[in-house]
Design an enzyme around this catalytic site. Structure first.
Site, short mmCIF file in Angstrom:
data_model
loop_
_atom_site.label_atom_id
_atom_site.label_comp_id
_atom_site.label_asym_id
_atom_site.label_seq_id
_atom_site.Cartn_x
_atom_site.Cartn_y
_atom_site.Cartn_z
N ASN C 11 -10.41 5.05 23.61
CA ASN C 11 -9.44 3.36 23.61
C ASN C 11 -7.56 4.82 23.12
O ASN C 11 -7.38 5.70 24.46
CB ASN C 11 -9.90 2.81 21.91
N ASP C 200 -20.43 -2.97 21.63
CA ASP C 200 -19.51 -2.16 20.99
C ASP C 200 -18.48 -2.23 21.43
O ASP C 200 -17.83 -2.09 20.47
CB ASP C 200 -20.36 -0.73 21.35
#
Lengths: 325, 325, 325
Positions: C11, C200
């Protein structure tokens, strides 16, 4: 569909490439129209893109944002359908949403049994007669433009060199690659492995263009990496045949790096190497390679140098086989 | 490292591309040597690839096989280290294993604080004096060859057109793309979205070469897909500036498809379209675009046609803003 | 397998996505179990993922770290086998290593000639009778739970979207994924790891929408794979908050598979699971999570069920910490 934008989807300052958005739009359009065209009896089919209407990029999208793509069928003719797609970018940290894109695409359903057979499109229901009428107008307008472009596109003179088959010029190829974050180390320099992969890719296309067969890499001569390549550069990777033996091809691959931001100062030769490829038949046995047609003194000189390297490699291989390892 | 080879790693008949194997080898070498060079006091550093010795591909690898990569440090000089890497391909269905590749790579440790600072390499212990002596010979031989190549590489005349900056020729770019399994539908035809993404990529490079700034796609004119593109084709995507206004650039992008297997018969113009790009400053505000230097009648004609499209787009936008939507 | 974590695996703040780790774990499990099941006479077969036991993410992994994945077969029944996988993250600059993950997966060998034929599993040897007995208990427990989930899974009703912040509807998200060649095994069935990665991803979007902070996967409850998913399907992956504690969020993720070509008949619930996420500040310390606004009886019931699972997880964790491992 909701998709998170990744570092590789964007340029150095974080703007998502328009091409990534266009690809998402088309994927959504393909799913919606394939699903619709299979809601009837008859051959199973896939919707194939026929045309994209003019598309505006209304506001830039950034890495880390979530793209929401919605697609609706807005018109059906007998053999084609129009899908309108909307892309909204959401910043999931602030909750802010903005319209990034609106597009209209035309698809044609092709039978899975026979790709050249175009299937009929099940009709949709319109909210009003006006809506249907507007759809029909868009359909007629795009049909006319398609025909006009088709005429124009044929007359454009091809930009490729029309060299004779089996010459050096015929198979010479180059590709450009914009270095992305996933190509790089923590230093923001390109991984050597990424460069080698691109070099092999170009060499393989050169070899395949010369032989028109299944080709595989047989060996790579020593490669020296004289200068580091920085993130944000454009790599130009060029491959050309230098030498051809009975059963192998030697391809010289040259990598030039240019900084897009600092213009000319940043241009340099980054790497070069010789790749050897062989041509294989269906049983993975080596095939003879077509003779290389040499043109001019430079090509002749490079061919002779290639021949010398070929003999040297052969001698080394013999020596290695003779001596225990 | 153990990795399953995927369809995208291989050509149509299932042979894994040499470039994929080279990339795995380099990744293993980078891990092993970076780890080794950080086992001492001083700046943290990353190992940067300096040279790959001649590499043989001993037997082809196939989709579905598992690649085992092992890497060992075999020689250290003061500022560089040699890593030997072995790749074994295992068919997990039959249990058969074969040596696919052996390679030797040279790395140099660069400080993370200052990339131009080369760090010292912690010495390794050798099993015998002969082993160290052989390593030293390999080190000396590669050092000599590196210097020779460095001299040779500089003198090679760059293959790029030496056009003047801000001309059409200066920013013209093309890329080749070998169509892979992931680019295709169940029909084995290229997704329209994949083609559009490549077109945007080339157009973006043309725009960046002209401006040397951060550029983004502003719009794409209607695109018609006249012919389907089949798996195994090579796409040549070429972009050139046709028109430049005060704050925008129009780039024509042409896609040609060639079948690698059926040679000349398979070559055709697949798609073409006009992309409009704008140049942005750091605050994402539009910047002025450098004037385009026109050379010859063809460029002049294309510029005028581009200007007409530009005025038409502007008129449409005005009309759209004036009317309720 | 040793793999360097790349920017696309993480991320914006550099934490590697839990989905990337789940995918690596499944790939290692698939290699080890396929290899084992082919060490006998009879049809060649592929190991297909049937279930993943509850998985804890013990410490976050970062870009640039090297992930080491090891997998061992720990139990075999007649038609299934258990693989235990360990993931260690190594910082190759400092040499620091930390256990990132421990997982247990169950595989079933399917014949390559006939996918619906389940093969026998060659038995392994156990170090002791206790070890075998413990394996048998794990086998019985998972078998029972599989049957229970299968009954429960059918009754889930898709909820309504809603716009008020911190409600279930506000953060509910779904993505659509067209299964491509690289997502699949040689059988043309989707790798379990690919499905888990998508799950996920969606759960992460739900969590980020609820918190507007940096979020990471803390654990995944057991996942059962009731039906195989074929190439060419479209997966719809939906995530919604079921329960929120002081410092964690439980997200239910549902995967539906639809064949694009066979329309309604082909639609089925493929997988479902509960993911737990936590919210982190800039120093990677847990942050409090906003209270979840519950609307209606169904949400209330799911919240209470989530609370029960939360208390059960906590009790198990306490018990595990109390007892030596």
């Amino acid at each position: 569909a909701n998709l998170i934008m990744r570092p590789d989807d964007a340029n150095i300052v974080g703007n998502v490439h328009g091409g990534i958005i266009l690809k998402m739009i088309e994927e959504a359009g393909c799913i919606v129209s394939t699903r619709h065209c299979n809601t009837q009896e008859g051959d199973r089919c896939l919707a194939v893109l026929a045309r994209v209407e003019k598309t505006e990029f209304l506001s830039p999208m950034f890495i880390g944002e979530v793209a929401h793509v919605t697609a609706d069928i807005t018109y059906t003719s007998t053999h084609s359908l129009e899908v309108q797609v909307k892309v909204v970018a959401e910043n999931i940290l602030t909750g802010a949403k903005k319209l990034s894109n609106k597009a209209a695409l035309w698809y044609v359903p092709c039978s899975l049994k026979n790709v050249d057979k175009i299937m009929e499109v099940p009709p949709i229901k319109y909210a009003s007669a006006e809506q249907e009428e507007e759809g029909r107008k868009r359909y007629d307008a795009q049909k006319l433009e398609r025909l006009e472009t088709k005429a124009r596109i044929e007359e454009v003179v091809p930009p490729q060199p029309n060299s004779e088959q089996h010459t050096v010029g015929f198979s010479q190829s180059s590709l450009i690659h914009l270095v992305g974050p996933s190509d790089c180390t923590l230093h923001d320099y390109v991984h050597g492995g990424v460069t080698m992969k691109l070099m092999d890719e170009v060499a393989g296309i050169v070899a395949a263009r010369h032989c028109n067969t299944n080709i595989v890499t047989a060996s790579v001569d020593a490669i020296n990496f004289h200068r580091k390549i920085k993130k944000g550069c454009v790599l130009t990777v060029t491959g050309r045949l230098t030498f051809v033996s009975n059963k192998s091809m030697e391809i010289e691959v040259i990598v030039d790096a240019t900084s897009l931001v600092e213009a000319e100062k940043g241009k340099y030769r980054a790497v070069s190497a010789f790749f050897t490829f062989i041509s294989l038949d269906k049983g993975n046995k080596p095939l003879p390679v077509p003779v290389l047609k040499i043109e001019g003194e430079d090509e002749q000189r490079r061919f002779e140098e290639g021949n010398a390297r070929y003999l040297q490699r052969k001698a080394k291989r013999m020596a290695a086989q003779g001596r225990p390892q």
